[in-house]
Design a protein around this motif. Structure first.
Motif, PDB file in Angstrom:
ATOM      1  N   GLY A   1      13.293   9.282  13.317  1.00  0.00           N
ATOM      2  CA  GLY A   1      12.485   8.241  13.938  1.00  0.00           C
ATOM      3  C   GLY A   1      11.700   7.474  12.886  1.00  0.00           C
ATOM      4  O   GLY A   1      11.099   8.072  11.993  1.00  0.00           O
ATOM      5  N   THR A   2      11.723   6.144  12.994  1.00  0.00           N
ATOM      6  CA  THR A   2      10.972   5.302  12.068  1.00  0.00           C
ATOM      7  C   THR A   2      10.327   4.171  12.851  1.00  0.00           C
ATOM      8  O   THR A   2      10.629   3.942  14.029  1.00  0.00           O
ATOM      9  N   GLN A   3       9.437   3.477  12.177  1.00  0.00           N
ATOM     10  CA  GLN A   3       8.831   2.287  12.769  1.00  0.00           C
ATOM     11  C   GLN A   3       8.772   1.211  11.697  1.00  0.00           C
ATOM     12  O   GLN A   3       8.373   1.486  10.561  1.00  0.00           O
TER      13      GLN A   3
ATOM     14  N   GLN B   1      15.578   1.050   5.670  1.00  0.00           N
ATOM     15  CA  GLN B   1      14.658  -0.045   5.376  1.00  0.00           C
ATOM     16  C   GLN B   1      13.252   0.274   5.864  1.00  0.00           C
ATOM     17  O   GLN B   1      12.260   0.040   5.150  1.00  0.00           O
ATOM     18  N   ASN B   2      13.146   0.836   7.075  1.00  0.00           N
ATOM     19  CA  ASN B   2      11.827   1.186   7.601  1.00  0.00           C
ATOM     20  C   ASN B   2      11.140   2.249   6.746  1.00  0.00           C
ATOM     21  O   ASN B   2       9.929   2.188   6.510  1.00  0.00           O
ATOM     22  N   ILE B   3      11.914   3.231   6.289  1.00  0.00           N
ATOM     23  CA  ILE B   3      11.346   4.281   5.443  1.00  0.00           C
ATOM     24  C   ILE B   3      10.833   3.693   4.138  1.00  0.00           C
ATOM     25  O   ILE B   3       9.731   4.028   3.667  1.00  0.00           O
ATOM     26  N   ARG B   4      11.590   2.796   3.523  1.00  0.00           N
ATOM     27  CA  ARG B   4      11.160   2.205   2.266  1.00  0.00           C
ATOM     28  C   ARG B   4       9.926   1.324   2.460  1.00  0.00           C
ATOM     29  O   ARG B   4       9.075   1.230   1.573  1.00  0.00           O
ATOM     30  N   GLU B   5       9.825   0.683   3.617  1.00  0.00           N
ATOM     31  CA  GLU B   5       8.685  -0.208   3.862  1.00  0.00           C
ATOM     32  C   GLU B   5       7.409   0.552   4.210  1.00  0.00           C
ATOM     33  O   GLU B   5       6.310   0.136   3.823  1.00  0.00           O
TER      34      GLU B   5
ATOM     35  N   VAL C   1      11.644  20.896  17.972  1.00  0.00           N
ATOM     36  CA  VAL C   1      11.170  20.894  16.586  1.00  0.00           C
ATOM     37  C   VAL C   1      11.034  19.435  16.154  1.00  0.00           C
ATOM     38  O   VAL C   1      12.000  18.673  16.215  1.00  0.00           O
ATOM     39  N   GLN C   2       9.817  19.065  15.746  1.00  0.00           N
ATOM     40  CA  GLN C   2       9.523  17.704  15.307  1.00  0.00           C
ATOM     41  C   GLN C   2       8.835  17.795  13.943  1.00  0.00           C
ATOM     42  O   GLN C   2       7.869  18.528  13.777  1.00  0.00           O
ATOM     43  N   ILE C   3       9.338  17.035  12.977  1.00  0.00           N
ATOM     44  CA  ILE C   3       8.842  17.147  11.600  1.00  0.00           C
ATOM     45  C   ILE C   3       8.383  15.774  11.121  1.00  0.00           C
ATOM     46  O   ILE C   3       9.154  14.810  11.154  1.00  0.00           O
ATOM     47  N   GLY C   4       7.130  15.693  10.673  1.00  0.00           N
ATOM     48  CA  GLY C   4       6.616  14.463  10.085  1.00  0.00           C
ATOM     49  C   GLY C   4       6.883  14.454   8.594  1.00  0.00           C
ATOM     50  O   GLY C   4       6.533  15.392   7.885  1.00  0.00           O
ATOM     51  N   MET C   5       7.523  13.399   8.105  1.00  0.00           N
ATOM     52  CA  MET C   5       7.988  13.331   6.720  1.00  0.00           C
ATOM     53  C   MET C   5       7.361  12.158   5.973  1.00  0.00           C
ATOM     54  O   MET C   5       7.082  11.114   6.556  1.00  0.00           O
ATOM     55  N   ARG C   6       7.184  12.355   4.662  1.00  0.00           N
ATOM     56  CA  ARG C   6       6.745  11.272   3.777  1.00  0.00           C
ATOM     57  C   ARG C   6       7.773  11.095   2.667  1.00  0.00           C
ATOM     58  O   ARG C   6       8.173  12.055   2.007  1.00  0.00           O
ATOM     59  N   TYR C   7       8.196   9.852   2.468  1.00  0.00           N
ATOM     60  CA  TYR C   7       9.187   9.521   1.436  1.00  0.00           C
ATOM     61  C   TYR C   7       8.675   9.923   0.060  1.00  0.00           C
ATOM     62  O   TYR C   7       7.525   9.669  -0.288  1.00  0.00           O
ATOM     63  N   VAL C   8       9.552  10.544  -0.738  1.00  0.00           N
ATOM     64  CA  VAL C   8       9.203  10.956  -2.091  1.00  0.00           C
ATOM     65  C   VAL C   8      10.045  10.230  -3.133  1.00  0.00           C
ATOM     66  O   VAL C   8       9.532   9.684  -4.109  1.00  0.00           O
ATOM     67  N   ASN C   9      11.369  10.218  -2.912  1.00  0.00           N
ATOM     68  CA  ASN C   9      12.250   9.664  -3.937  1.00  0.00           C
ATOM     69  C   ASN C   9      13.624   9.439  -3.339  1.00  0.00           C
ATOM     70  O   ASN C   9      13.890   9.831  -2.192  1.00  0.00           O
ATOM     71  N   GLU C  10      14.498   8.849  -4.113  1.00  0.00           N
ATOM     72  CA  GLU C  10      15.891   8.681  -3.703  1.00  0.00           C
ATOM     73  C   GLU C  10      16.781   8.647  -4.931  1.00  0.00           C
ATOM     74  O   GLU C  10      16.336   8.327  -6.035  1.00  0.00           O
ATOM     75  N   TYR C  11      18.041   9.000  -4.703  1.00  0.00           N
ATOM     76  CA  TYR C  11      19.022   9.015  -5.780  1.00  0.00           C
ATOM     77  C   TYR C  11      20.318   8.398  -5.266  1.00  0.00           C
ATOM     78  O   TYR C  11      20.781   8.732  -4.169  1.00  0.00           O
ATOM     79  N   ILE C  12      20.876   7.511  -6.050  1.00  0.00           N
ATOM     80  CA  ILE C  12      22.174   6.933  -5.726  1.00  0.00           C
ATOM     81  C   ILE C  12      23.264   7.919  -6.123  1.00  0.00           C
ATOM     82  O   ILE C  12      23.284   8.416  -7.255  1.00  0.00           O
ATOM     83  N   ILE C  13      24.140   8.227  -5.188  1.00  0.00           N
ATOM     84  CA  ILE C  13      25.320   9.037  -5.498  1.00  0.00           C
ATOM     85  C   ILE C  13      26.378   8.065  -6.034  1.00  0.00           C
ATOM     86  O   ILE C  13      26.994   7.319  -5.270  1.00  0.00           O
TER      87      ILE C  13
END
Length: 204
Positions: free
Chosen positions: A34-36, A75-79, A133-145
């Protein structure tokens, strides 16, 4: 037993190959992310690639496909930097699967299904109501495969909401009791039953 070579795979009809390769790794996790958007529009989408990366710090990762076309969840996660992971359970598999449909950004999948948003403790990303089960997450990093341009998104767990009856005294979450779904390939859903638990193993 069938033997399928790489040459066979390369020459397969596209849909057959997709079904085969998506199934051969085994059962996968079944989650709704889920994102906003920064404009306040809620989005929810099914993902079968959420995986545990470590417990200290508590990290989860998931794979998103290349961003060559709009990827609303990504996109929502990055924003915003935040998102939720919600376990799919038996009663919502059909609606959860429908979130894989490619709606334009201005249409929320919550409005196209019976899934409902739930906002908890001022966390700005929507949880999926009635998920066990509901988990609140915060973006940390990303890696291009680099091999296929997919993106591994890594997030840190901010908080977890778990139904009391499925959380056991040693911290084990009983997913069988929760009727948590798993995904076989792209479109097969199963509800596993717990076989047994084994104690921590040490060398004999």
């Amino acid at each position: 037993m069938a033997t399928i070579t790489r040459t066979d795979i390369d020459s397969m009809e596209k849909l057959y190959r997709i079904n085969l390769i998506n199934s051969c790794s085994g059962y996968k996790s079944a989650n709704l992310i889920g994102t906003q958007s920064k404009d306040g529009l809620a989005n929810v989408a099914v993902f079968s690639s959420v995986t545990h990366l470590g417990s200290n710090p508590p990290l989860l990762g998931f794979i998103t496909r290349p961003a060559v076309v709009p990827r609303n969840t990504y996109q929502n996660i990055r924003e915003t930097g935040i998102y939720t992971i919600n376990h799919i359970h038996q009663k919502i598999t059909q609606d959860a699967h429908h979130t894989s449909a490619k709606y334009p950004k201005e249409i929320s999948e919550f409005d196209q299904t019976d899934l409902e948003t739930e906002y908890i403790n001022d966390f700005a990303a929507p949880f999926v109501k009635n998920c066990h089960v509901q988990i609140g997450m915060r973006y940390v990093n990303e890696y291009i495969i680099e091999e296929n341009d997919t993106i591994l998104v890594i997030g840190k767990i901010e908080h977890i909401h778990i139904e009391d009856q499925i959380l056991e005294t040693d911290g084990f979450i009983n997913l069988a009791k929760a009727e948590t779904a798993t995904i076989n390939g792209l479109d097969g859903y199963a509800i596993p039953k717990q076989h047994t638990r084994y104690p921590y193993q040490r060398p004999k």
